[in-house]
Design an enzyme around this catalytic site. Structure first.
Site, PDB file in Angstrom:
ATOM      1  N   SER A  15       0.775  -1.160   0.174  1.00 41.95           N
ATOM      2  CA  SER A  15       0.017  -0.052  -0.158  1.00 41.95           C
ATOM      3  C   SER A  15       0.804   1.339   0.017  1.00 41.95           C
ATOM      4  O   SER A  15       2.134   1.318   0.517  1.00 41.95           O
ATOM      5  CB  SER A  15      -0.832  -0.186   1.433  1.00 41.95           C
ATOM      6  OG  SER A  15      -1.609   1.390   1.267  1.00 41.95           O
ATOM      7  N   LEU A  17       3.117   4.309  -0.107  1.00 44.55           N
ATOM      8  CA  LEU A  17       4.566   4.635  -0.259  1.00 44.55           C
ATOM      9  C   LEU A  17       5.360   3.399  -0.653  1.00 44.55           C
ATOM     10  O   LEU A  17       5.871   3.462  -1.671  1.00 44.55           O
ATOM     11  CB  LEU A  17       5.186   5.451   0.935  1.00 44.55           C
ATOM     12  CG  LEU A  17       4.580   6.741   1.439  1.00 44.55           C
ATOM     13  CD1 LEU A  17       5.220   7.415   2.405  1.00 44.55           C
ATOM     14  CD2 LEU A  17       4.067   7.554   0.126  1.00 44.55           C
ATOM     15  N   ASP A  59       4.940  -9.757   9.496  1.00 44.44           N
ATOM     16  CA  ASP A  59       4.531  -8.824  10.661  1.00 44.44           C
ATOM     17  C   ASP A  59       6.146  -8.186  10.858  1.00 44.44           C
ATOM     18  O   ASP A  59       6.968  -9.097  11.268  1.00 44.44           O
ATOM     19  CB  ASP A  59       4.142  -9.246  11.944  1.00 44.44           C
ATOM     20  CG  ASP A  59       4.018  -8.071  12.652  1.00 44.44           C
ATOM     21  OD1 ASP A  59       4.610  -6.894  12.741  1.00 44.44           O
ATOM     22  OD2 ASP A  59       2.807  -8.207  13.412  1.00 44.44           O
ATOM     23  N   SER A 148       9.376  10.900   8.828  1.00 43.84           N
ATOM     24  CA  SER A 148       8.337  11.832   8.501  1.00 43.84           C
ATOM     25  C   SER A 148       8.755  13.261   8.890  1.00 43.84           C
ATOM     26  O   SER A 148       9.509  13.261   9.814  1.00 43.84           O
ATOM     27  CB  SER A 148       6.943  11.244   9.382  1.00 43.84           C
ATOM     28  OG  SER A 148       6.059  12.250   9.573  1.00 43.84           O
ATOM     29  N   TYR A 161       4.042   9.330  17.577  1.00 46.14           N
ATOM     30  CA  TYR A 161       4.353   9.227  16.157  1.00 46.14           C
ATOM     31  C   TYR A 161       5.831   9.943  16.025  1.00 46.14           C
ATOM     32  O   TYR A 161       6.569   9.415  15.310  1.00 46.14           O
ATOM     33  CB  TYR A 161       3.363   9.962  15.273  1.00 46.14           C
ATOM     34  CG  TYR A 161       3.470   9.615  13.760  1.00 46.14           C
ATOM     35  CD1 TYR A 161       3.570   8.328  13.176  1.00 46.14           C
ATOM     36  CD2 TYR A 161       3.695  10.713  13.091  1.00 46.14           C
ATOM     37  CE1 TYR A 161       3.610   8.167  12.063  1.00 46.14           C
ATOM     38  CE2 TYR A 161       3.699  10.472  11.735  1.00 46.14           C
ATOM     39  CZ  TYR A 161       3.857   9.464  11.162  1.00 46.14           C
ATOM     40  OH  TYR A 161       4.211   9.266   9.622  1.00 46.14           O
ATOM     41  N   LYS A 165       9.349   8.508  14.890  1.00 45.88           N
ATOM     42  CA  LYS A 165       9.808   9.007  13.391  1.00 45.88           C
ATOM     43  C   LYS A 165      11.197   9.656  14.060  1.00 45.88           C
ATOM     44  O   LYS A 165      12.382   9.447  13.204  1.00 45.88           O
ATOM     45  CB  LYS A 165       9.116   9.708  12.679  1.00 45.88           C
ATOM     46  CG  LYS A 165       7.791   9.123  12.181  1.00 45.88           C
ATOM     47  CD  LYS A 165       8.242   7.818  11.473  1.00 45.88           C
ATOM     48  CE  LYS A 165       6.923   7.118  10.744  1.00 45.88           C
ATOM     49  NZ  LYS A 165       7.434   6.008   9.990  1.00 45.88           N
ATOM     50  N   PHE A 194       1.495  12.796   1.937  1.00 44.54           N
ATOM     51  CA  PHE A 194       1.215  11.879   0.589  1.00 44.54           C
ATOM     52  C   PHE A 194      -0.238  11.323   0.585  1.00 44.54           C
ATOM     53  O   PHE A 194      -0.617  10.977   1.538  1.00 44.54           O
ATOM     54  CB  PHE A 194       2.577  10.828   0.582  1.00 44.54           C
ATOM     55  CG  PHE A 194       3.566  11.243   0.114  1.00 44.54           C
ATOM     56  CD1 PHE A 194       4.430  12.160   0.809  1.00 44.54           C
ATOM     57  CD2 PHE A 194       4.050  10.896  -1.196  1.00 44.54           C
ATOM     58  CE1 PHE A 194       5.500  12.860   0.294  1.00 44.54           C
ATOM     59  CE2 PHE A 194       5.216  11.399  -1.751  1.00 44.54           C
ATOM     60  CZ  PHE A 194       5.992  12.274  -0.922  1.00 44.54           C
ATOM     61  N   THR A 196      -2.122   8.664   0.276  1.00 44.93           N
ATOM     62  CA  THR A 196      -1.948   7.051   0.402  1.00 44.93           C
ATOM     63  C   THR A 196      -3.085   6.995   1.370  1.00 44.93           C
ATOM     64  O   THR A 196      -3.906   7.823   1.870  1.00 44.93           O
ATOM     65  CB  THR A 196      -0.819   6.718   1.201  1.00 44.93           C
ATOM     66  OG1 THR A 196      -0.933   7.215   2.564  1.00 44.93           O
ATOM     67  CG2 THR A 196       0.444   7.324   0.574  1.00 44.93           C
TER      68      THR A 196
HETATM   69  N1  LIG Z   1       1.268   8.966   3.855  1.00 45.80           N
HETATM   70  C1  LIG Z   1       1.792   9.891   4.381  1.00 45.80           C
HETATM   71  O1  LIG Z   1       1.514  11.209   4.209  1.00 45.80           O
HETATM   72  C2  LIG Z   1       3.034   9.686   5.363  1.00 45.80           C
HETATM   73  C3  LIG Z   1       3.652  11.013   5.576  1.00 45.80           C
HETATM   74  C4  LIG Z   1       4.989  10.793   6.196  1.00 45.80           C
HETATM   75  C5  LIG Z   1       5.252   9.396   6.941  1.00 45.80           C
HETATM   76  N2  LIG Z   1       4.531   8.316   6.307  1.00 45.80           N
HETATM   77  C6  LIG Z   1       5.250   7.022   6.701  1.00 45.80           C
HETATM   78  O2  LIG Z   1       5.478   6.318   5.452  1.00 45.80           O
HETATM   79  C7  LIG Z   1       5.059   5.009   5.811  1.00 45.80           C
HETATM   80  C8  LIG Z   1       4.038   4.360   4.853  1.00 45.80           C
HETATM   81  O3  LIG Z   1       3.011   5.217   5.002  1.00 45.80           O
HETATM   82  P1  LIG Z   1       1.714   4.948   3.991  1.00 45.80           P
HETATM   83  O4  LIG Z   1       0.962   6.263   3.986  1.00 45.80           O
HETATM   84  O5  LIG Z   1       2.469   4.435   2.760  1.00 45.80           O
HETATM   85  O6  LIG Z   1       0.803   3.868   4.741  1.00 45.80           O
HETATM   86  P2  LIG Z   1      -0.425   2.833   4.461  1.00 45.80           P
HETATM   87  O7  LIG Z   1      -1.096   2.507   5.466  1.00 45.80           O
HETATM   88  O8  LIG Z   1      -0.670   3.160   2.932  1.00 45.80           O
HETATM   89  O9  LIG Z   1       0.726   1.662   4.071  1.00 45.80           O
HETATM   90  C9  LIG Z   1       1.431   0.661   5.195  1.00 45.80           C
HETATM   91  C10 LIG Z   1       1.718  -0.529   4.807  1.00 45.80           C
HETATM   92  O10 LIG Z   1       2.425  -0.991   5.714  1.00 45.80           O
HETATM   93  C11 LIG Z   1       1.832  -2.528   6.000  1.00 45.80           C
HETATM   94  N3  LIG Z   1       1.849  -2.831   7.647  1.00 45.80           N
HETATM   95  C12 LIG Z   1       1.558  -2.175   8.615  1.00 45.80           C
HETATM   96  N4  LIG Z   1       2.056  -2.657   9.893  1.00 45.80           N
HETATM   97  C13 LIG Z   1       2.824  -3.772   9.418  1.00 45.80           C
HETATM   98  C14 LIG Z   1       3.528  -4.725   9.977  1.00 45.80           C
HETATM   99  N5  LIG Z   1       3.349  -4.850  11.562  1.00 45.80           N
HETATM  100  N6  LIG Z   1       3.975  -5.503   9.462  1.00 45.80           N
HETATM  101  C15 LIG Z   1       3.929  -5.572   7.826  1.00 45.80           C
HETATM  102  N7  LIG Z   1       3.321  -4.588   7.410  1.00 45.80           N
HETATM  103  C16 LIG Z   1       2.847  -3.829   7.836  1.00 45.80           C
HETATM  104  C17 LIG Z   1       0.354  -2.145   5.861  1.00 45.80           C
HETATM  105  O11 LIG Z   1      -0.552  -3.414   5.838  1.00 45.80           O
HETATM  106  C18 LIG Z   1       0.370  -1.312   4.687  1.00 45.80           C
HETATM  107  O12 LIG Z   1       0.144  -2.116   3.592  1.00 45.80           O
HETATM  108  C19 LIG Z   1       4.834   4.930   7.391  1.00 45.80           C
HETATM  109  O13 LIG Z   1       5.610   4.689   8.053  1.00 45.80           O
HETATM  110  C20 LIG Z   1       4.293   6.453   7.495  1.00 45.80           C
HETATM  111  O14 LIG Z   1       4.405   6.748   8.852  1.00 45.80           O
HETATM  112  C21 LIG Z   1       3.502   8.499   5.555  1.00 45.80           C
END
Ligand SMILES: NC(=O)c1ccc[n+]([C@@H]2O[C@H](COP(=O)([O-])OP(=O)(O)OC[C@H]3O[C@@H](n4cnc5c(N)ncnc54)[C@H](O)[C@@H]3O)[C@@H](O)[C@H]2O)c1
Length: 255
Positions: A15, A17, A59, A148, A161, A165, A194, A196
């Protein structure tokens, strides 16, 4: 680093990023292993991408699952890239509205997922990469972790959070120093806002408002742009031990 034909492990690759990274790297000839606890999502993306990808359901907080994922990725081709995208957010203040303290269980959950999960995959991937034949320049691989902007501009309600980070940021330089002798680089990306599923939980109106708060361009970032930076980091062997904000210039206000 030459990307064509090398193996990459992408956690959270089903999913957001992580998925953007899988699509980008596969397009550049990288053999991608998606490691995600969402098995259906991981399988769906691997099927979509075709022969360039496979998946491991597991996991990141479980060291045995991480070892299994690393071993599978290393079995496909020389493991040169590990990208940690599995993670999530949490909203909670130091004290709640009724003055009761922040829930400890929630705090520990975020530390376990965002810090320990990154640690598990980084250490196991590095351990396998260290045993591979080096490429030109003595390079064996690169690890890209995801922080982040909340590591620097933590907002109200981001205690857990931001702490998690901040730890990912803090691991970057010592990990790069630890792994320099075996030719492995460590970089961290600190994304802004982002588009997502993580942000998809918010109503469209709020997502639009968030986009408007970006300096330029005034919109949410696309996961493919995250994947593009991962590819750039992998290709450019002079990037090491640094955190890159990928955020359209945003600086988050207190709330
Ligand atoms: N989307 C944003 O704006 C944003 C901004 C800053 C940082 N981030 C960071 O980027 C990373 C990805 O975020 P995203 O927006 O793509 O999230 P998302 O929820 O779209 O994807 C996260 C993925 O991680 C998987 N996951 C969660 N826990 C897990 C585990 N214990 N073991 C294996 N897989 C696991 C989920 O199943 C999911 O597919 C995160 O660390 C988030 O904190 C996102």
């Amino acid at each position: 680093m030459e990307l064509d034909g090398v193996s990459a492990l992408i956690t959270g690759g089903a999913s957001g990023l992580g998925a953007g990274t899988v699509r980008k790297l596969c397009g550049l000839g990288v053999r991608c292993t998606i490691f995600d606890r969402n098995e259906a999502g991981a399988k769906q993306l691997a099927d979509e991408v075709g022969t360039g990808a496979d998946y491991v359901a597991g996991d990141v907080t479980n060291p045995d699952d991480c070892q299994r994922a690393v071993d599978q990725a290393a079995g496909n081709a020389s493991l040169r890239i590990a990208v940690n995208c599995a993670g999530t957010g949490w909203v909670g203040r130091v004290i709640n509205r009724d003055n009761s303290p922040h829930d400890l269980g929630a705090f520990k959950f975020i530390m376990e997922l965002n810090i320990v999960g990154t640690f598990n995959v980084m250490t196991r991937a590095a351990s396998v990469m260290a045993g591979t034949e080096p490429g030109p320049d003595g390079e064996r691989g690169v690890i890209v972790n995801t922080a982040s902007v909340a590591a620097f501009d933590g907002q109200i309600g981001q205690l857990a959070y931001s702490a998690s980070k901040g730890a990912v940021v803090g691991m970057t330089l010592p990990a790069a120093r630890d792994l320099a002798s075996v030719g492995i680089r460590v970089m961290t990306i600190a994304p802004g806002l982002f588009d997502t599923p993580l942000l998809g939980m918010l109503p469209q109106e709020q997502r639009d408002a968030l986009g408007q708060s970006v300096l330029f361009p005034k919109r949410l970032g696309q996961p493919e742009q995250y994947g593009e930076l991962v590819a750039d980091i992998a290709r450019n062997s002079y990037l090491n031990g640094e955190v890159i904000r990928l955020d359209g210039g945003i600086r988050m206000p207190p709330k």
